[in-house]
Motif scaffolding. Structure first.
Motif, mmCIF file in Angstrom:
data_model
loop_
_atom_site.group_PDB
_atom_site.id
_atom_site.type_symbol
_atom_site.label_atom_id
_atom_site.label_comp_id
_atom_site.label_asym_id
_atom_site.label_seq_id
_atom_site.Cartn_x
_atom_site.Cartn_y
_atom_site.Cartn_z
ATOM 1 N N TYR A 168 2.863 5.958 -2.452
ATOM 2 C CA TYR A 168 3.480 5.845 -3.090
ATOM 3 C C TYR A 168 4.596 6.947 -3.214
ATOM 4 O O TYR A 168 4.162 8.418 -3.590
ATOM 5 N N ARG A 169 6.188 7.599 -2.631
ATOM 6 C CA ARG A 169 6.372 8.701 -2.230
ATOM 7 C C ARG A 169 5.971 10.016 -2.263
ATOM 8 O O ARG A 169 5.541 10.815 -3.088
ATOM 9 N N ARG A 189 -1.622 12.407 6.173
ATOM 10 C CA ARG A 189 -0.609 11.285 5.591
ATOM 11 C C ARG A 189 -0.912 10.330 4.392
ATOM 12 O O ARG A 189 -2.574 10.525 3.956
ATOM 13 N N PRO A 190 -0.133 9.146 4.279
ATOM 14 C CA PRO A 190 -0.704 8.805 3.189
ATOM 15 C C PRO A 190 -2.239 7.402 3.449
ATOM 16 O O PRO A 190 -2.454 7.175 4.772
ATOM 17 N N LEU A 191 -2.976 7.724 2.481
ATOM 18 C CA LEU A 191 -4.213 6.747 2.347
ATOM 19 C C LEU A 191 -5.134 7.506 3.690
ATOM 20 O O LEU A 191 -5.648 6.765 4.138
ATOM 21 N N SER A 192 -4.826 9.238 3.981
ATOM 22 C CA SER A 192 -5.729 9.213 5.683
ATOM 23 C C SER A 192 -7.463 9.638 4.352
ATOM 24 O O SER A 192 -8.389 9.670 5.657
ATOM 25 N N ALA A 248 -10.262 2.945 -3.155
ATOM 26 C CA ALA A 248 -9.945 3.069 -4.198
ATOM 27 C C ALA A 248 -8.103 1.847 -4.004
ATOM 28 O O ALA A 248 -8.212 0.992 -5.237
ATOM 29 N N TYR A 249 -7.597 2.270 -3.278
ATOM 30 C CA TYR A 249 -6.076 1.254 -2.499
ATOM 31 C C TYR A 249 -6.759 -0.212 -2.775
ATOM 32 O O TYR A 249 -6.460 -1.344 -3.533
ATOM 33 N N ARG A 250 -7.802 -0.216 -1.808
ATOM 34 C CA ARG A 250 -8.248 -1.746 -1.628
ATOM 35 C C ARG A 250 -8.943 -2.042 -2.453
ATOM 36 O O ARG A 250 -8.612 -3.658 -2.868
ATOM 37 N N LEU A 251 -9.290 -1.398 -3.113
ATOM 38 C CA LEU A 251 -10.435 -1.904 -4.702
ATOM 39 C C LEU A 251 -9.323 -2.681 -5.531
ATOM 40 O O LEU A 251 -9.128 -3.981 -5.966
ATOM 41 N N ILE A 252 -8.195 -2.095 -6.059
ATOM 42 C CA ILE A 252 -6.306 -1.945 -6.646
ATOM 43 C C ILE A 252 -5.988 -3.153 -6.305
ATOM 44 O O ILE A 252 -5.761 -4.046 -7.063
ATOM 45 N N GLY A 296 2.397 10.154 -4.301
ATOM 46 C CA GLY A 296 1.853 10.611 -4.003
ATOM 47 C C GLY A 296 -0.320 10.467 -4.853
ATOM 48 O O GLY A 296 -1.235 10.295 -4.456
ATOM 49 N N SER A 297 0.900 10.354 -6.393
ATOM 50 C CA SER A 297 -0.624 10.077 -7.295
ATOM 51 C C SER A 297 -1.141 8.016 -7.025
ATOM 52 O O SER A 297 -0.212 6.572 -6.651
ATOM 53 N N ALA A 298 -2.744 8.403 -7.848
ATOM 54 C CA ALA A 298 -2.696 6.966 -7.919
ATOM 55 C C ALA A 298 -2.210 6.104 -8.953
ATOM 56 O O ALA A 298 -2.155 5.207 -8.500
ATOM 57 N N ILE A 299 -1.622 6.641 -10.189
ATOM 58 C CA ILE A 299 -1.064 5.634 -10.862
ATOM 59 C C ILE A 299 0.231 5.299 -10.442
ATOM 60 O O ILE A 299 0.213 4.068 -11.208
ATOM 61 N N ASP A 300 0.548 6.288 -9.701
ATOM 62 C CA ASP A 300 2.531 6.019 -9.910
ATOM 63 C C ASP A 300 2.674 4.815 -8.391
ATOM 64 O O ASP A 300 3.778 4.181 -8.460
ATOM 65 N N TRP A 301 1.316 5.114 -7.449
ATOM 66 C CA TRP A 301 1.490 4.092 -6.625
ATOM 67 C C TRP A 301 1.419 2.176 -7.486
ATOM 68 O O TRP A 301 1.906 1.636 -6.744
ATOM 69 N N GLN A 302 0.608 2.443 -8.013
ATOM 70 C CA GLN A 302 -0.625 1.543 -9.045
ATOM 71 C C GLN A 302 0.807 0.718 -9.274
ATOM 72 O O GLN A 302 1.181 -0.767 -9.472
ATOM 73 N N ASN A 303 1.638 1.021 -10.209
ATOM 74 C CA ASN A 303 2.443 1.182 -11.316
ATOM 75 C C ASN A 303 3.832 0.582 -10.811
ATOM 76 O O ASN A 303 4.371 -0.304 -10.943
ATOM 77 N N HIS A 304 4.178 1.259 -9.415
ATOM 78 C CA HIS A 304 5.184 0.275 -8.636
ATOM 79 C C HIS A 304 4.131 -0.776 -7.663
ATOM 80 O O HIS A 304 5.317 -1.417 -7.716
#
Ligand SMILES: [Zn+2]
Length: 220
Positions: free
Chosen positions: A97-98, A111-114, A121-125, A172-180
Motif C-alpha cells: 500500500y502506497r 518492489r512491493p513484497l520483494s 506476514a502478508y500471506r498470514l494476514i 509501504g508500512s504493514a499496518i497501513d496496508w492491512q488497514n487499507h
C-alpha cells in the motif's frame, strides 16, 4: 488467562524462512472461536523489546481471543541488530500500500513484497484476517494509530499506559496496508520505550492486547 472450560488450542510451527534461511516461528493459540488477533513482536531487528511481550502472550493467552504470535519476523536483522533484514531492506516499507522506492535507513526493497519476511506476514494476514494486529516497535513511547478503528488503538493505549497518537500513513508500512486491504480491521504499531521493559511493564503491554481486542469488531 484462558477461562475454565473455554476451548483452547496451541500449535507452534515455522511460518517460513528469512532471507538467510533462519526459521520464523508462528504460535497459534487461544480460543479458535475467539476474536482473531495477530501480534508481531519484532520487525525492526534493533527494536527487540516486543519479543518478550509476544512470548509472554504465547505463555498466557488472554481469554476470548484466537491469537497468532510471531515473536520475531526479522531474525536476520535481530542477529545483526539492524533495522533492516539481511539485504538492508526496511520490512515496514516493503508492503504494497502506497509503496515507494526509498533509500537509506528506510530502504523499501526492489518492489512491493520483494522480501521473504514481508511476504510471509502478508500471506498470514490475508489467511487469518485478524480483527486486530499489533506490531511492536521502539523507541517512541506511544501507540501509533494511522487507520482502522481509533477505539481499538485508544483501548490499547489506555490499558498499556502509552500515549495515543493519531499519525499519518507511511509508504509501504504493514499496518497501513492491512488497514487499507481489510476494512473493518485495525492494525496498529506499539512503540515501546527505549530499553528492556520490566516484567511488570511487559505484563501490562501483553494485557493491553486483550483490552484492544475486546472493543474491536468481533468479525471483520
Ligand atoms: Zn520500528
Amino acid at each position: 488467562m484462558v477461562a475454565a472450560g473455554e476451548a483452547h488450542s496451541r500449535e507452534t510451527s515455522v511460518l517460513g524462512r528469512s532471507t538467510l534461511g533462519r526459521p520464523i516461528q508462528l504460535i497459534e493459540l487461544g480460543n479458535p472461536d475467539g476474536t482473531p488477533v495477530l501480534v508481531v513482536g519484532c520487525v525492526h531487528g534493533n527494536e527487540p523489546a516486543g519479543i518478550g511481550v509476544a512470548r509472554l502472550l504465547a505463555e498466557h493467552p488472554p481469554a476470548g481471543i484466537h491469537l497468532w504470535v510471531v515473536p520475531m519476523l526479522n531474525p536476520d536483522g535481530r542477529a545483526r541488530n539492524t533495522r533492516g533484514n539481511a539485504r538492508g531492506v526496511d520490512l515496514n516499507r516493503n508492503f504494497p500500500y502506497r509503496w515507494r522506492a526509498l533509500d537509506g535507513v528506510y530502504e523499501s526493497g526492489a518492489r512491493p513484497l520483494s522480501e521473504p519476511e514481508a511476504r510471509l506476514a502478508y500471506r498470514l494476514i490475508l489467511r487469518i484476517r485478524p480483527a486486530v494486529s499489533i506490531w511492536f516497535h521502539q523507541h517512541l513511547d506511544l501507540v501509533w494509530a494511522s487507520g482502522g478503528e481509533a477505539v481499538v488503538a485508544r483501548a490499547y493505549a489506555r490499558a498499556s499506559g502509552l500515549r495515543y497518537r493519531r499519525l499519518p500513513a507511511l509508504p509501504g508500512s504493514a499496518i497501513d496496508w492491512q488497514n487499507h486491504a481489510l476494512p473493518g480491521t485495525t492494525a496498529l504499531a506499539v512503540e515501546l520505550p527505549v530499553g528492556s521493559p520490566s516484567r511488570a511493564a511487559s505484563v501490562r503491554y501483553a494485557r493491553a492486547v486483550a483490552a484492544a481486542a475486546r472493543v474491536s469488531r468481533r468479525t471483520p
